[in-house]
Design an enzyme around this catalytic site. Structure first.
Site, PDB file in Angstrom:
ATOM      1  N   PRO A   1      -5.167 -15.055 -12.102  1.00 48.03           N
ATOM      2  CA  PRO A   1      -5.389 -13.595 -12.470  1.00 48.03           C
ATOM      3  C   PRO A   1      -4.051 -13.147 -12.956  1.00 48.03           C
ATOM      4  CG  PRO A   1      -5.329 -14.166 -10.035  1.00 48.03           C
ATOM      5  CD  PRO A   1      -5.514 -15.202 -10.658  1.00 48.03           C
TER       6      PRO A   1
ATOM      7  N   ASP B   1       1.119 -14.103 -11.581  1.00 44.54           N
ATOM      8  CA  ASP B   1      -0.064 -14.829 -11.108  1.00 44.54           C
ATOM      9  C   ASP B   1      -0.361 -13.739  -9.777  1.00 44.54           C
ATOM     10  OD1 ASP B   1      -2.025 -16.031  -9.612  1.00 44.54           O
ATOM     11  OD2 ASP B   1      -1.487 -18.011  -9.859  1.00 44.54           O
ATOM     12  N   HIS B   2      -1.188 -13.113  -9.745  1.00 43.90           N
ATOM     13  CA  HIS B   2      -1.534 -11.935  -8.582  1.00 43.90           C
ATOM     14  C   HIS B   2      -1.935 -12.623  -7.395  1.00 43.90           C
ATOM     15  CE1 HIS B   2      -1.442  -8.000  -7.366  1.00 43.90           C
ATOM     16  NE2 HIS B   2      -2.092  -7.316  -8.196  1.00 43.90           N
ATOM     17  N   ARG B   3      -2.354 -13.852  -7.507  1.00 46.57           N
ATOM     18  CA  ARG B   3      -2.812 -14.611  -6.119  1.00 46.57           C
ATOM     19  C   ARG B   3      -1.225 -14.811  -5.392  1.00 46.57           C
ATOM     20  NH1 ARG B   3      -5.515 -19.991  -8.370  1.00 46.57           N
ATOM     21  NH2 ARG B   3      -3.727 -19.775  -9.654  1.00 46.57           N
TER      22      ARG B   3
ATOM     23  N   VAL C   1       1.848 -13.350  -6.376  1.00 44.36           N
ATOM     24  CA  VAL C   1       3.060 -12.077  -6.484  1.00 44.36           C
ATOM     25  C   VAL C   1       2.251 -10.713  -6.355  1.00 44.36           C
ATOM     26  CG1 VAL C   1       4.630 -11.272  -8.130  1.00 44.36           C
ATOM     27  CG2 VAL C   1       4.181 -13.728  -7.856  1.00 44.36           C
TER      28      VAL C   1
END
Length: 459
Positions: free
Chosen positions: A253, A429-431, A433
């Site tokens: 994401p 990567d929002h997983r 960060v």
């Protein structure tokens, strides 16, 4: 004796290579380790060397052909046996025979050879599988046939052999609506070439859609004076890049943040360093400073240098920086990396960047240059672009794009002045960060670029 050389796995489980150029011709004598051809994998251009002393009997493919690993690529006539002798060891072969009748390749033994002469051709779906070809039998109407009652084998579309061609040629034929079984191949051994398909298409005349478009007034000016329609195969690097970017875009994401920074002091620092005796022979650019700033900022936000391992349910934190540099090369977009960039000072980074750039432009990047990256920089500013939304390199947590440096009216010490300004674009990567961590990293890089002296205070 005829020996078939199958394309070996040229590294890291790659399944195919594109044949670029042959370095030998049929009839040429060769020695072990003589270069046979140059092939291109998804990662590098590799010289393919001969595993035998002998004479080139056949070249299986033309330049531009995509060859699968384990598929025949060269046939050799080897000394010591009568021509036409079977290349496979018989049931009474000694202990020195290769297992299962396989022939040697440079890496392992490759796929089993299926015939003493040419490799067996792949059959159509629906063709009955037989372990050995059926004997042809005597011709119909011959005395032998009459005496034995043997009949000539019937011919059907299910048992007909598919015309020999490469995957790109079959794809082109499908796009143009051409039946390959009706095309006479002019390539080596009757192979149907791209030119054969195009000539068949021209002979058929336009039908509708693209065909009608291509048949319009030839006097109309086209872009660059080029043909109205041009096609090219999806080559190794482009294919690998597309697969990697698609996987990244639809797996990680992405979040992208932007920061515009006054880099006037950094640009002045670069000019000062270029005159210093320790940097005169080095090429210093804004990318050099951003590389150093990014390594410093990763000290405070290691989340940007981590890796998501979903298969094992863990996050892998990497306490070193293999800094990837997205580069436009003659082979397409590639991302070589500087190993242990965190341990290099500005001078060391400048030297490694210059070396990577030179090797990339010369087309000499090897698989080792392209694997193991942990964070990537991409310089869109060299194309006159201010900002973008870069896609994360697969397996990494973030990528930072730097835009062009432009003179812009800017508030400086309470007044409006012309300053040198750059926009930074960070995708992460929002997983791995959170927004806070991504913002802090971007702010740290911006602080170093706006006031280089801050590096002494922050890190």
């Amino acid at each position: 004796m005829l020996k078939i050389f199958n394309l070996p796995d040229l590294g890291e489980g790659l399944t195919e290579s594109e044949l670029l150029t042959w370095k030998v011709s049929v009839g040429d004598p060769v020695k072990v380790n003589d270069v046979l051809a140059e092939v291109e994998t998804a990662k590098a251009v590799v010289e393919l060397s001969s595993p035998f002393d002998g004479t080139i009997a056949e070249l299986h493919g033309e330049s531009g052909t995509v060859v699968q690993v384990g598929a025949p690529i060269v046939s050799f006539d080897l000394p010591g046996d009568e021509p036409g002798e079977s290349p496979h060891p018989g049931p009474d072969a000694g202990s020195g025979a290769l297992p299962d009748g396989r022939v040697p390749t440079l890496v392992g033994y490759g796929a089993a050879a299926e015939g003493a002469g040419r490799p067996a051709r792949r059959t159509r779906v629906g063709r009955p599988a037989t372990p050995h070809p059926a004997p042809s039998g005597p011709p119909a109407g011959s005395p032998v046939a009459a005496a034995t009652g043997a009949a000539a084998p019937a011919t059907s579309t299910l048992t007909a052999e598919r015309p020999r061609s490469t995957p790109p040629v079959r794809r082109l034929a499908k796009d143009l609506g051409i039946d390959l079984s009706e095309v006479q191949g002019t390539g080596s051994g009757g192979v149907v070439t791209r030119e054969d398909v195009q000539q068949a298409a021209e002979g058929a005349g336009p039908a509708s859609g693209a065909g009608v478009e291509a048949a319009q007034d030839p006097g109309v000016r086209t872009l660059g004076g080029r043909p109205r329609i041009q096609e090219e195969p999806i080559r190794s690097v482009r294919k690998a890049t597309a697969a990697a970017m698609t996987a990244s875009a639809f797996t990680a994401p992405h979040v992208t943040e932007f920061l515009t920074v006054d880099v006037t002091e950094s640009m002045e620092l670069l000019e000062d360093l270029k005159r210093h005796r320790d940097f005169r022979e080095l090429k210093l650019t804004p990318l050099t400073l951003v590389a150093r700033a990014a390594c410093l900022a990763l000290e405070r936000t290691p989340e940007l240098n981590a890796r998501w391992d979903g298969d094992h349910g863990r996050i892998v934190r990497q306490n070193y920086v293999n800094l990837g540099i997205a580069a436009a090369t003659p082979r397409g977009l590639m991302v070589p990396n500087i190993a242990d960039a965190q341990a290099l000072d500005l001078r060391g980074l400048a030297g490694r960047l210059a070396e990577l750039t030179r090797v990339a432009r010369e087309g000499g990047l090897q698989p080792g240059h392209l694997s193991g990256g942990t964070f990537t920089l991409t310089n869109v500013g060299v194309f006159g672009v201010d900002a973008g939304t870069p896609i994360i390199n697969p397996g990494e947590a973030g990528i930072l794009a730097l835009g062009q440096v432009r003179r812009t009216p800017w508030e400086y010490r309470g007044e409006i002045a012309l300053r040198q300004v750059m926009t930074l674009s960070l995708s992460f990567d929002h997983r791995l960060v959170d927004g806070e961590q991504g913002s802090r990293f971007l702010a740290d890089v911006g602080a170093v670029l706006s006031r280089p002296g801050m590096a002494l205070a922050l890190f």
